[in-house]
Enzyme design. Sequence first.
Site, PDB file in Angstrom:
ATOM      1  N   GLU A 109      11.518 -68.039 -41.798  1.00  0.00           N
ATOM      2  CA  GLU A 109      12.577 -67.227 -42.347  1.00  0.00           C
ATOM      3  C   GLU A 109      12.246 -65.802 -41.984  1.00  0.00           C
ATOM      4  O   GLU A 109      11.260 -65.240 -42.458  1.00  0.00           O
ATOM      5  CB  GLU A 109      12.645 -67.410 -43.862  1.00  0.00           C
ATOM      6  CG  GLU A 109      13.918 -66.850 -44.422  1.00  0.00           C
ATOM      7  CD  GLU A 109      13.789 -66.581 -45.890  1.00  0.00           C
ATOM      8  OE1 GLU A 109      13.295 -67.434 -46.630  1.00  0.00           O
ATOM      9  OE2 GLU A 109      14.172 -65.458 -46.279  1.00  0.00           O
TER      10      GLU A 109
ATOM     11  N   CYS B 263      15.419 -60.993 -49.037  1.00  0.00           N
ATOM     12  CA  CYS B 263      15.840 -61.516 -47.721  1.00  0.00           C
ATOM     13  C   CYS B 263      17.346 -61.428 -47.570  1.00  0.00           C
ATOM     14  O   CYS B 263      17.861 -61.286 -46.478  1.00  0.00           O
ATOM     15  CB  CYS B 263      15.458 -62.976 -47.557  1.00  0.00           C
ATOM     16  SG  CYS B 263      13.974 -63.456 -48.397  1.00  0.00           S
TER      17      CYS B 263
END
Lengths: 525, 525
Positions: free
Chosen positions: B257, B294
């Site tokens: 990620e 994120c």
Amino acid sequence: MKTHPVLIAGRWRRARENGHFSPDNPATRSPLDQQYPISDWSDCDEALDAAAAAARELRQLPAKQRARFLERYADKIDAARDEIAALANLETALPAAPRLAEAELPRTTNQLRQAAAAAREGSWAQATIDTQLNIRSQLAPIGPVVVFGPNNFPLAFNGVSGGDFAAAIAAGNPVIAKGHSSHPGTCQRLAELALAALIETGLPAAAVQLIYATARENGLRLVSDPRTGASAFTGSRPAGLALKQAADEAGKPIYLELSSINPVVILPGALAERGADLAREFADSCLMGTGQFCTNPGLLILPAGEAAERFIARATELFNEAPVGTLLGATGESGLAAAIDTLRGAGARQLTDSDGADPNRFCRPNTLLRVSGEVFLQHGFRLQTEAFGNAALLVVSDNSQQTLAILDSLEGNLTGCLYSHSGRDDEADYALLEPALRDRVGRLLNDKMPTGVAVSPAMNHGGPYPASGNAGFTAVGIPASLRRFAKLECYDNVRQHRLPPLLQDQNPGDAWRLVDGSWSQRSIP
Amino acid sequence: MKTHPVLIAGRWRRARENGHFSPDNPATRSPLDQQYPISDWSDCDEALDAAAAAARELRQLPAKQRARFLERYADKIDAARDEIAALANLETALPAAPRLAEAELPRTTNQLRQAAAAAREGSWAQATIDTQLNIRSQLAPIGPVVVFGPNNFPLAFNGVSGGDFAAAIAAGNPVIAKGHSSHPGTCQRLAELALAALIETGLPAAAVQLIYATARENGLRLVSDPRTGASAFTGSRPAGLALKQAADEAGKPIYLELSSINPVVILPGALAERGADLAREFADSCLMGTGQFCTNPGLLILPAGEAAERFIARATELFNEAPVGTLLGATGESGLAAAIDTLRGAGARQLTDSDGADPNRFCRPNTLLRVSGEVFLQHGFRLQTEAFGNAALLVVSDNSQQTLAILDSLEGNLTGCLYSHSGRDDEADYALLEPALRDRVGRLLNDKMPTGVAVSPAMNHGGPYPASGNAGFTAVGIPASLRRFAKLECYDNVRQHRLPPLLQDQNPGDAWRLVDGSWSQRSIP
């Protein structure tokens, strides 16, 4: 001689060439009187542009329309059965019948029809709905898929008609097929039928495109281009790994099916009980199709002793007696010879006769080699060289612990087989050896050779690296094979009428959906 | 000062060091009075050996046993809530409450318990049975998983307690956690609880191991080692891509990620209807947790005009007025400053005040920038630089076609949002823009900021490269996240008593299985 055209952006046109080639007739070692282009980058570039546009169009069309295309295409292939089998036979020397016309072609159209059914039905997308949070997700098309088909299945794994093709289209993606240079005429004929089926069913004409060959660097560019969604490759390990590196660096998924020697272990009880039958089963499986199957049993491990010697003597007889099949091409022939040399150089002893190769066609004698378990453990890397064709290596193991060490030394493979006593005589050995073999193969078999790869939802035609590029996926088996060519798309708080059909409250058909933790075919009230 | 021990092979022991480090207290800019080792390769090597052995043991244990471990571990974390929140607060400056104790910690234990339930129940493995051909397959553990946690979620994404950890263990794999150097003490405390829970529930003590830091090359060796099954990484793009390259070359799956700027598009109708509310919603989402999520909305596109100017003025006010949060560390502070410089250098104009940074802690002023659509299209690569923290870029687009071009120029992102009129005023723009945004994000939202990432089976916390390494998978959401740490294992003609429980005719519990094409919880008669 006129060079055959490529199929780009919905029309057959002259390629922009970097040269051309003629395929060989393996049965005569002579080139066929046909000429095919080696496309330059501008052909690839135009195909990618057309594929990207086709991908956008496909997303707007209902799934049933691509299902109709796949079925129409299958019908056309069935109707042209004898012509296609004759053409593929000419280019590959695989028997027109029963192999091509009666086995591989029906398998091919069956795959296309299964893929059509999966596309129409929709369960493959694993629609998942959380009604409380109004979060919904499904697998969705990933974009243009570049398919590199192998030489050994000119129909069932062909880039323009095989399993990868069917899966990519069913999942909603256009395909750019890279035909195999051993059978370009077969690719061309299939692509003609595909184009006709596209037009008849109203799909974008660029949903299927065909290029026969490119320079190596253009293949690498194809799999790593921003317009490419994913790629699939079935073939040799060096070629596949070069493509994998290029795709990986660009962050593009690539699904590979590479080499596999498909270890078979015969446990002591099975050998004592039915050694002669197993020798026949092994020889038949190993020599079928001149051994040119991804799941050909190339390594057989058996416990030392008199029963092993009888098995080996019988298998050697069968290999010597069996007719020598024709190989697919010059590189197959030289590759097989080189692999056998490698095995011999690493300590394997050849059991079969060295004559029997017909100088007028591509072939090598049926070859059986043997080596001790001890030597295998010393030279395991070289002794795991894949001898693609009508050859196999027997490993005579001193005992179960040595067999375990051999299994622990193996690379990833597509399949692994354990033959055991029909009663419970081999249970202890099975329990000892199974975990090691299980860990190294995609498909574990009992009492059965690995060469048949059924098109079943439960099939795994894949395995740990380097048998495939990702042990989580299968190249055969519908609907699982479709999921390789998809990305996960989630909708969070998206209004009902803006959702794709499968994610709306009303189930558009009878797709299975995971709704609040339970699989169901119902609509949400 | 004594260096803290590492957890390897079930015991806390002195590391074999390549040096050591002390984490900073972000609220004071001073190092904490604690010293943690940088492990050398021999620590990693021993951890890999122990993990490989633990993987074999785990395969023999029933799934309910790992479920019990996850639950026991969750209970212990809950019981140590205030202590853990205080420790994580000291190391990260994230508020002990409500953030750590009341939001992130309960989320963490909720994830562990959901993963436990998934492991016990078994549907995650997607057992698939073809009764006619007797071919059966399921997802099975892939082997030791190396988890690199990020700095921004010291609990919920921690390598030793977060979502990747929970998924890897639930799928049956041991974990080697690479703690984050910003919060090693938190990692250590969690690992202590994990070890206690392992022992109490009879799991192999090496099922959870902890290393705080290694030299870069040892990280690369970890993800590519033959004993490693897969890896998971959440963090910066350069570090993640280096690991990806190493793992790819070894044929090892790695789930990444990486960066994401999470584009938000406000359509004209929504802006006219509720611009002031949206400015508030945007500023709140962007500044929450000092923007260190994120899924922080780092790019907001809105249509030029008076309503846009009002929105921008209001958002600028809100940014200037809001308290300036503390950043996680020195690299976060310098990285944010550098990213803002890059955005300004590419033509963005800063709207907010440049003062407001407290010299006594890690922080930067709340920063809002603006740029025209035209300039964005000229310098799209630099203007997509992720400014990780309390900063965002507004793009003022001339018209919908320009917005479409902007969306078409975007890299892969975790999320994308479309705000539209509550009626149907924006339907035409939505239809125009949605496909372009859809194609570039993992999760598409309507009328909602992306910062909340619900732990739902339908969640996708992933997206097209380079937001993640593989757009087919999610890092959040159970059971889907488990499937990353699995391989497909097929059994062909295998005798009933040798099959794993989930593939036997008798369903061992109430797992959903795909039997002959239908999902069912029943046993096979």
